[in-house]
Design a protein around this motif. Structure first.
Motif, short mmCIF file in Angstrom:
data_model
loop_
_atom_site.label_atom_id
_atom_site.label_comp_id
_atom_site.label_asym_id
_atom_site.label_seq_id
_atom_site.Cartn_x
_atom_site.Cartn_y
_atom_site.Cartn_z
N SER A 1 0.86 -1.18 0.00
CA SER A 1 0.00 0.00 0.00
C SER A 1 0.89 1.24 0.00
O SER A 1 0.87 2.06 0.93
CB SER A 1 -0.91 -0.01 1.23
N TYR A 2 1.70 1.36 -1.04
CA TYR A 2 2.72 2.40 -1.07
C TYR A 2 2.15 3.82 -1.12
O TYR A 2 2.81 4.76 -0.68
CB TYR A 2 3.65 2.17 -2.26
N LYS A 3 0.95 3.96 -1.65
CA LYS A 3 0.37 5.30 -1.75
C LYS A 3 0.09 5.90 -0.38
O LYS A 3 -0.07 7.12 -0.23
CB LYS A 3 -0.91 5.28 -2.59
N GLN A 4 0.00 5.05 0.65
CA GLN A 4 -0.24 5.54 2.00
C GLN A 4 1.05 5.98 2.71
O GLN A 4 1.00 6.58 3.77
CB GLN A 4 -0.95 4.46 2.83
N ILE A 5 2.19 5.67 2.09
CA ILE A 5 3.48 6.05 2.68
C ILE A 5 3.84 7.44 2.16
O ILE A 5 4.65 7.61 1.25
CB ILE A 5 4.57 5.01 2.36
N THR A 6 3.21 8.44 2.72
CA THR A 6 3.41 9.82 2.29
C THR A 6 4.51 10.48 3.13
O THR A 6 4.91 9.96 4.18
CB THR A 6 2.11 10.61 2.44
N VAL A 7 4.95 11.64 2.67
CA VAL A 7 5.93 12.41 3.43
C VAL A 7 5.37 12.75 4.80
O VAL A 7 6.06 12.66 5.83
CB VAL A 7 6.31 13.70 2.67
N LEU A 8 4.10 13.13 4.85
CA LEU A 8 3.44 13.44 6.11
C LEU A 8 3.48 12.26 7.06
O LEU A 8 3.85 12.39 8.23
CB LEU A 8 1.99 13.87 5.85
N HIS A 9 3.10 11.09 6.56
CA HIS A 9 3.05 9.88 7.39
C HIS A 9 4.42 9.54 7.96
O HIS A 9 4.56 9.33 9.17
CB HIS A 9 2.52 8.72 6.55
N VAL A 10 5.42 9.50 7.10
CA VAL A 10 6.76 9.09 7.53
C VAL A 10 7.38 10.13 8.47
O VAL A 10 7.95 9.78 9.51
CB VAL A 10 7.67 8.86 6.30
N TYR A 11 7.28 11.39 8.11
CA TYR A 11 7.85 12.45 8.94
C TYR A 11 7.21 12.44 10.33
O TYR A 11 7.91 12.53 11.35
CB TYR A 11 7.65 13.81 8.28
N HIS A 12 5.90 12.33 10.37
CA HIS A 12 5.18 12.34 11.64
C HIS A 12 5.62 11.18 12.54
O HIS A 12 5.91 11.37 13.73
CB HIS A 12 3.68 12.26 11.38
N HIS A 13 5.71 9.98 11.96
CA HIS A 13 6.08 8.81 12.76
C HIS A 13 7.53 8.87 13.23
O HIS A 13 7.81 8.64 14.42
CB HIS A 13 5.85 7.54 11.94
N ALA A 14 8.45 9.16 12.32
CA ALA A 14 9.86 9.20 12.69
C ALA A 14 10.16 10.36 13.63
O ALA A 14 10.93 10.20 14.60
CB ALA A 14 10.72 9.30 11.43
N MET A 15 9.56 11.51 13.37
CA MET A 15 9.79 12.68 14.21
C MET A 15 9.33 12.44 15.64
O MET A 15 10.00 12.82 16.60
CB MET A 15 9.06 13.89 13.60
N MET A 16 8.17 11.80 15.81
CA MET A 16 7.65 11.57 17.15
C MET A 16 8.58 10.69 17.98
O MET A 16 8.77 10.92 19.18
CB MET A 16 6.26 10.94 17.07
N VAL A 17 9.19 9.69 17.35
CA VAL A 17 10.12 8.81 18.07
C VAL A 17 11.39 9.57 18.45
O VAL A 17 11.80 9.60 19.61
CB VAL A 17 10.48 7.57 17.24
N TYR A 18 12.02 10.20 17.46
CA TYR A 18 13.30 10.87 17.69
C TYR A 18 13.13 12.10 18.57
O TYR A 18 13.94 12.37 19.47
CB TYR A 18 13.93 11.24 16.35
N PHE A 19 12.07 12.85 18.33
CA PHE A 19 11.77 14.04 19.12
C PHE A 19 11.55 13.67 20.58
O PHE A 19 12.08 14.32 21.49
CB PHE A 19 10.54 14.72 18.53
N MET A 20 10.77 12.63 20.81
CA MET A 20 10.47 12.20 22.17
C MET A 20 11.75 11.81 22.93
O MET A 20 11.90 12.11 24.11
CB MET A 20 9.49 11.02 22.16
N TYR A 21 12.66 11.13 22.23
CA TYR A 21 13.91 10.72 22.89
C TYR A 21 14.68 11.95 23.39
O TYR A 21 15.06 12.02 24.56
CB TYR A 21 14.81 9.91 21.97
N TRP A 22 14.91 12.90 22.48
CA TRP A 22 15.75 14.04 22.84
C TRP A 22 15.08 14.96 23.84
O TRP A 22 15.76 15.54 24.71
CB TRP A 22 16.16 14.81 21.58
N VAL A 23 13.78 15.11 23.78
CA VAL A 23 13.07 15.92 24.77
C VAL A 23 13.22 15.30 26.16
O VAL A 23 13.55 15.99 27.13
CB VAL A 23 11.58 16.06 24.41
N THR A 24 13.01 13.99 26.24
CA THR A 24 13.10 13.31 27.54
C THR A 24 14.53 13.31 28.06
O THR A 24 14.77 13.46 29.26
CB THR A 24 12.57 11.87 27.43
#
Length: 267
Positions: free
Chosen positions: A136-159
């Motif tokens: 389902s490659y059409k669902q792998i948008t820039v928004l989707h990927v950025y949001h998911h990856a950013m939340m993980v990495y952002f959460m680590y550095w904030v904590t």
């Protein structure tokens, strides 16, 4: 030169807002989460599509249904805990939500709610893995990927550099609400695929996503303007404003192309 570099590295390793982060898995070092996010990006953009190139999409219906149920329970549980300590118990001063002091009697609760929320953001990465395995490659948008990856990495550095909870407790409360609704939708859509198009409330989940980022944006602006003495780091206030504005734009753009533009074409 070697000793100097080593000294800088050691200083960086010791630079922690809360010594608790040395004791828990994935928060004790930046390398595991960096490798995890890198592997995630490599899989969805290179390794996964290459692996699936000559294969049929996997039927993951039952696995995804179970995954959606787990996500509803997971997000619902975090929401209830955050709602209680944020809005009922009065753990924070809503006008200036700084992380609790290290000797605060509820510090351990703040830490572990933050940690299980962080682990949930890693759990979320499975969404994209499923997209790849189902082609389902059409669902792998820039928004989707950025949001998911950013939340993980952002959460680590904030904590790691700021600590647990604080102003980001509002993010946890809103995010778990939206994700509970989102996975409830996915569960219903997967359970009754023929009725998927009739689930009229899908677009309101996107609206809820936009609203949550508007809340984060307003939160930072209000604190900056009406409570300038608040000790929440100024850099992080501006970072929250930047990320919120960016996500409002990205989700707004998605909403326009998914729900408004197609309607305009049919009129």
């Amino acid at each position: 030169m070697h000793a100097s570099n080593s000294s800088l590295f050691n200083m960086f390793e010791l630079w922690r807002a809360d010594p608790w982060t040395t004791e828990v898995y994935l928060l004790n070092s930046p390398w595991p989460v960096t490798c995890l996010c890198t592997a995630y990006l490599l899989f969805i953009y290179k390794i996964g599509p290459e692996f699936m190139k000559h294969r049929k999409p996997y039927n993951l219906r039952n696995i995804i249904l179970i995954y959606n149920i787990c996500q509803m329970i997971y997000n619902g549980s975090i929401f209830l805990m955050a709602f209680y300590y944020l809005l009922i118990d009065g753990t924070y001063d809503i006008t200036c939500m700084h992380t609790l002091s290290l000797d605060h009697p509820k510090k351990s609760i703040e830490r572990w709610i933050t940690y299980i929320f962080f682990m949930n953001k890693i759990f979320d990465l499975l969404d994209t893995i499923f997209f790849v395995l189902r082609k389902s490659y059409k669902q792998i948008t820039v928004l989707h990927v950025y949001h998911h990856a950013m939340m993980v990495y952002f959460m680590y550095w904030v904590t790691r550099l700021y600590g647990a909870g604080g102003q980001y407790a509002v993010m946890g409360l809103c995010n778990t609400t939206v994700h509970f609704l989102m996975y409830f939708y996915y569960f219903n859509a997967g359970l009754r695929p023929k009725m998927k198009m009739n689930l009229w409330w899908k677009k309101y989940i996107t609206i809820a996503q936009i609203v949550q980022f508007m809340i984060y944006l307003v939160q930072s602006i209000v604190v900056l303007v009406f409570n300038p003495t608040c000790q929440f780091p100024l850099f992080m206030q501006w970072q929250q404003i930047f990320q919120s504005t960016l996500m409002i734009f990205l989700f707004g753009n998605f909403y326009y192309h998914a729900y408004i533009k197609p309607k305009q074409k049919t009129e």
